[in-house]
Every structure is written in C-alpha cells, then in structure tokens.
Design an enzyme around this catalytic site. Structure first.
Site, PDB file in Angstrom:
ATOM      1  N   HIS A 104       0.830  -1.210   0.000  1.00 14.06           N
ATOM      2  CA  HIS A 104       0.000   0.000   0.000  1.00 14.06           C
ATOM      3  C   HIS A 104       0.863   1.258   0.000  1.00 14.06           C
ATOM      4  O   HIS A 104       0.595   2.208  -0.716  1.00 14.06           O
ATOM      5  CB  HIS A 104      -0.864   0.065   1.265  1.00 14.06           C
ATOM      6  N   CYS A 139      -2.740  -0.162 -23.940  1.00 13.20           N
ATOM      7  CA  CYS A 139      -2.777   0.464 -22.612  1.00 13.20           C
ATOM      8  C   CYS A 139      -1.715  -0.106 -21.682  1.00 13.20           C
ATOM      9  O   CYS A 139      -1.625   0.295 -20.533  1.00 13.20           O
ATOM     10  CB  CYS A 139      -4.163   0.322 -21.990  1.00 13.20           C
TER      11      CYS A 139
HETATM   12  C1  PEP Z   1      -1.383  -5.176 -19.062  1.00 11.41           C
HETATM   13  O1  PEP Z   1      -1.334  -6.357 -18.697  1.00 11.41           O
HETATM   14  O2  PEP Z   1      -0.635  -4.689 -19.930  1.00 11.41           O
HETATM   15  C2  PEP Z   1      -2.349  -4.253 -18.449  1.00 11.41           C
HETATM   16  C3  PEP Z   1      -2.540  -3.047 -18.932  1.00 11.41           C
HETATM   17  O3  PEP Z   1      -3.021  -4.689 -17.353  1.00 11.41           O
HETATM   18  P1  PEP Z   1      -2.353  -4.844 -15.884  1.00 11.41           P
HETATM   19  O4  PEP Z   1      -1.007  -4.192 -15.938  1.00 11.41           O
HETATM   20  O5  PEP Z   1      -3.287  -4.166 -14.949  1.00 11.41           O
HETATM   21  O6  PEP Z   1      -2.303  -6.321 -15.727  1.00 11.41           O
END
Ligand code: PEP
Ligand code: MG
Length: 598
Positions: free
Chosen positions: A195, A508
């Site tokens: 956290h 993303c």
């Molecule tokens: C990813 O896996 O690239 C993603 C954007 O999701 P997370 O990082 O939350 O697993």
C-alpha cells in the site's frame, strides 16, 4: 565505494537527496507480568480502554488521509480499525487475563505473536499482504498498553526536506508526512505492490523499499541520495555525486516546464500523423493530473483499488458513483473501465479465494467474474448505470476465449433488462471490448473481433505470457522485454485483425508509457495510446518530434529483428536523429548505477 551503496526495490521513481530521518516504529518492550485475581477486571478494562484509544487514533488518521489522498486511500484504516476491534482476538486476550492471570499487555503480546506467526507462515498471499496492517495495529495497541506514545501520529519533521528511513512504511505514515519537507522514503520491508508504495507513487514521492539492513547502516542525519527507479541508496554521497544528482533534478524541472507548455497542443507527428493520447487511471487521485495534462479520455480505468486492502466488496452504488466521477471528468472523451482484474495477489479480504500453486495461470480476471455472478453482476449494473454518460465503455481483462465475451454480453443484457424493469436509469447496452493480453487472444483476434466493439492491448501481461517470464520476478527483470520480436509480431497481427474487422485497437500496457517502445507502437500503426498520467506530456513532446516515417522504418526493422537488443538498436537508430536520447530518460542514471547490476 561499494559499501556506501545499499540496494532495494525502486517503487516510486525520481532522484532525491537529503539527511535521513530514522523513524523507529517498533514493538515496545513488554515485561511478562502476572496479576492477582482482584486485578482481573481492572486489566480487562485497561485492554478495552487501549482499544478505544487506538481506534480513535486510527480514525483521526483516516480523516487526515482522506483529506490528503482521498477517500478510497483512507479505507485502509477501516480495515485496521476492524482488526483492533476484532471480538475473537479480544475474547482470547480476555480469556488469558481471566484464566491465566496475565496482565493485559502480556496477554495481548502473547496472542499477537501467535496470530503474526500464523499469518506470516501461511501460503495465503492475501493474509501475508495484510500482515503489515496487522503489525501496525499490534504495535499501536502494545504501545498504548505499556503507556508509550503513538509516535507515528506524532512524528515531527525538521524544517529541511528529509528522507524518511523506517523498518516498514505504513500507508498512514506515508500519507501524513508533509510533502514540502519530504524528499524521499526508504524502508527495509515492502515491495512495489505494498500500500505504502502505491501511495508514494501516486503522491510522486521517490521511494526505495526492501532495503535489508537499512536501519543498521543509516543514522539520523546521514546524507542519502536515492534513486526511486533503480532502487539504489547512496550513503554519504561525494560532492560530485550530489552535484550530478542536483543537475539531474534541475534538468528534470526545466524539462517539466517545457513539457507543461504542450498541454493544449495536439499529439501529432511532424509529418501529420495524429495520435490519440489517453490516460490510465489506477487511483482516483490520478484523474485530476490526467485532465490537467490534456488526456483525450481514459484508456484504462483499473478497478482493483476498489477491492484491495478492503474488508468488504464494494457495493453497486459505490462503483456506479466512481465510474460516473471518472466519466464526468472527461465529458467529451471515451472512458474505458476494465472489469475486476482480480486474482494472483489481488483478492479482497471478504472474498474466499483458493490458495493456488500458480495464481497467474489460475483463477484470474474474467474467469473469476464469470464464475462469481455475485461479484460480477453488481459491477455490470454499476457500469450500465454509469453508461448513461455516453462516453463510458467497458473492457474485459485476460480474455482467452470468445465465449468469455459473449457470456458477458448475455449478463449485460439480463442486467439491463432488470434495471429497465425496476425503472432505474441505465444504458440498455454497453460498448464492450477485450483486452488482448494473452497469446490465445492474439491468435484468435479475428474471431474475437466479431464479438467485440474494440481491442486494447495489455502489453504487460502479453509479454509475461508470451515470453513465459513472470512480470513481478526481480531475478528475471532483464528478460522481461516487451520489445521482443515475439511480442512485436503479435502487436502487428492483432492490429491487422482489428483493422480487417473495422474495430478500434489501442495499447494500454506500459509499452505505451515508455518513450522508445511508444515510437515502436506508432511505427506499427497504432494511433491510440493510453499512458500513465505523469508521462502524458513526455509522450506528446516525443511524438511531435519524430516523423511517422522514422517510426515506421524502426518498426519494419523491429519486425525483422532476432532479439530485443536488435529492436532497441533499431529504435535508437531511427529516433536518435530527432531527439536527445538523454531526455528520453529524464530521471537519468545516478553515478552509482554505472556498472551496478540492478
Ligand atoms: C497489461 O497487462 O498490460 C495491463 C494493462 O493490465 P495490468 O497491468 O493491470 O495487468
Ligand atoms: Mg493485464
């Protein structure tokens, strides 16, 4: 020189230097004390008075944290208050006081140790993660019982900026420190997902955790130079080290000012290719920065913070409220909310998750949601209610099969009908996309495109599952290469499948937030990148300098490369003529990082 360096885990980037302020936040000395039968009621009253005092202190801390970091962050203290008041635990202490005639503090210490040992040795990741909360609560209780002050609440910072050094940084300590007088944080315990690390990151405080022996080596006032990216802590740095660090800090400030000037500009390459730059929002505090830095919407809202560190699952209303809040911050742009990506180490305490041998290949993400309608349906209802704002879209994590998307669509239709029947304002359908973050989804992209409204590539997991490299394993750090040709080729093929089906496909994952790999993504044809809010302006600055043609040339070479190293070389070769590569790494290397394996 080497004995002057300590190594830890860089959990919040940035270079910082200043004198150490060592915070001794430890269990107090508790003498074993027996009592007479006549003292029993008095000791029980003392125990209950300590409970009230500590719960009251935690509540004050909760209010302070809510003011400084937001309501959601402050909920960590709700969990701690529940631990303080745990009736089973207090009942067991009372039993020891009454039947074994132990003093309140002796009984409490005895039971506390028993629970800590049990939690510490369990294979249950959730319990081990919550051990820091439990320890914080027990320290407070024992200090109250032996009459020591609650130092953590009364910590006084000297005037100049200091680097706090502690055995373990609790979220409470991290959040209440005066940001203007705090240069950085160092702790012996903690990892990126603790956290306190997440808080330090969202508050922009450079931090290094997991530094073994820090308290034994660092004294109050020792001058420290820390690099929150590489995890290096330099003790008593030389004047030359300090000069270089100070140059880096001022270079960073100057560059930040230059970047601020770009807020209202478009993200377009010199030869006219327009790129949509959106933000990833992990914590509510990031919304404001994303808006201020001109994000064209949110490409990924991670919803797990609504769950982790909490004792109860978030209700439908709370979720709908949060989704509306993000959507209304971007009235003219899309906001893409990801359904719960639980599993691995992310399970709410209230959720009865199994202990698994291989949690990242286990019951994760969309699998959990589809198997647990009690968890998934309220979230879908909250999304339908928030989607009255036309800009709300939804995406599913870790998709590997077409029926995960179609199954979710069926649930959405059922919930939409139920909301309609109940007369609750809600959208009647949702724009639904899949995250492409497994090789299965890449191979099946043409079929998935038939049932999806859009794709968003999660390169973090796609890299992990393609290269079979655990993304959280520090030992494999140098093997975790998202620019590996095996990943690059998949990035090209998934975009081709989306283009053929006429649906949007963005990225993303962290690749979009790293300058050189963002160039690669643009060169592969991606025109929608969702990035960490602090990197929005840097990406815009970069892409406004490098022509699309150069990005394309780099991507074509990358597709032919044999290794991640060759891809790196191609990217540097094609981007180098247009940007100062030093500025691509504005945090820059500390002197001590040279020749040091990180
Ligand atoms: C990813 O896996 O690239 C993603 C954007 O999701 P997370 O990082 O939350 O697993
Ligand atoms: Mg992922």
């Amino acid at each position: 020189m080497s004995e002057q360096i300590l190594h830890g885990i860089g959990v919040s980037p940035g270079v910082a230097y200043g004198p150490a302020l060592v915070v001794e936040w430890r269990f107090p000395e508790v003498r074993d004390r027996a009592i007479g039968p006549g003292d029993v009621e008095g000791e029980i009253a003392k125990l209950l008075a300590a409970v009230e005092k500590v719960a009251g202190n935690l509540d004050r801390l909760r209010v302070r944290v809510a003011e400084r970091a937001g309501l959601e962050e402050s909920k960590i203290f709700d969990a701690q208050i529940l631990m303080v008041r745990d009736p089973d635990f207090l009942g067991a202490c009372e039993h020891l006081i009454r039947h074994n005639q132990l003093a309140a503090e002796t009984a409490y210490e005895f039971k506390a140790l028993e629970v800590r040992v049990a939690w510490g040795s369990t294979a249950n990741v959730r319990l081990r993660e919550r051990l820091a909360d439990l320890t914080a609560v027990q320290i407070r209780m024992l200090r109250a019982l032996v009459g020591d002050p609650d130092d953590e609440l009364e910590i006084t910072q000297p005037d100049g900026p200091v680097i706090i050094v502690a055995h373990e940084l609790s979220p409470g300590l991290t959040v209440q420190l005066d940001r203007d007088r705090l240069a950085g944080l160092v702790s012996e315990e903690g990892t990126r997902t603790s956290h306190a690390a997440i808080l330090a990151h969202s508050l922009g405080i450079p931090a290094v955790m997991g530094v073994p022996g820090a308290l034994g080596r660092i004294e109050n006032g020792t001058v420290l130079l820390i690099d929150g990216a590489s995890g290096i802590v330099l003790l008593d740095p030389s004047p030359a080290d300090l000069r270089e660090a100070s140059t880096q800090v001022s270079r960073r400030r100057k560059f930040d000012l230059e970047l601020e000037g770009l807020t209202a500009e478009q993200c377009v390459t010199p030869d006219g290719r327009v790129i949509d730059l959106l933000a990833n929002v992990d914590l509510p505090e990031e919304i404001e920065l994303a808006v201020r830095h001109g994000a064209q919407g949110v490409g990924l809202v991670r919803t797990e913070f609504l769950v982790t560190g909490r004792t109860a699952l978030p209700g439908e209303n709370e979720q709908a409220e949060y989704f509306r809040r993000v959507a209304s911050a971007f009235p003219d742009h899309p906001v893409t909310i990801r359904t719960f990506d639980l599993g691995g180490d992310k399970f709410p305490a209230a959720f009865d998750a199994p202990v698994e041998g291989n949690p990242f290949l286990g019951w994760r993400s969309i699998r959990v949601c589809l198997d647990q309608p009690d968890l998934f349906r309220p979230q879908l209802r909250a999304l339908l209610r928030a989607a009255v704002h036309k800009n709300v879209r939804v995406m599913l994590p870790l998709v590997t099969r077409v029926d995960e998307v179609t199954g979710t669509r069926d649930l959405i239709s059922e919930e939409a009908a139920a909301l309609r029947a109940a007369g609750i304002p809600a959208a009647d359908k949702l724009t639904l996309g899949a995250m492409i973050e497994t090789p299965a989804a890449v191979v099946l992209a043409d079929r998935l495109a038939e049932v999806c409204d859009f794709f968003s590539v999660g390169t973090n997991d796609l890299t992990q599952y393609t290269l079979a490299v655990d993304r959280g394993n520090a030992r494999l750090f140098s093997r975790f290469t998202p620019q590996d040709p095996a990943v690059v080729r998949q990035l090209r093929s998934v975009l081709a499948a989306a283009d053929a089906a006429g649906i949007e496909c963005g990225v993303c994952g962290e690749m979009a937030s790293e300058p050189l790999t963002a160039v690669l993504l643009v060169g592969l044809g991606y025109t929608r990148l969702s990035v960490a809010p602090p990197t929005l302006l840097l990406m815009k600055w970069l892409l406004r300098r490098i022509p699309y043609e150069a990005c394309r040339a780099a991507a074509l070479e990358a597709l032919e490369a044999r290794s991640a190293g060759e891809v790196d070389a191609a990217l540097k070769k094609h981007a180098g003529p247009f940007v100062d590569v030093h500025l691509l790494d504005p945090h820059g290397p500390l002197p001590a990082r040279r020749g040091v394996a990180v």
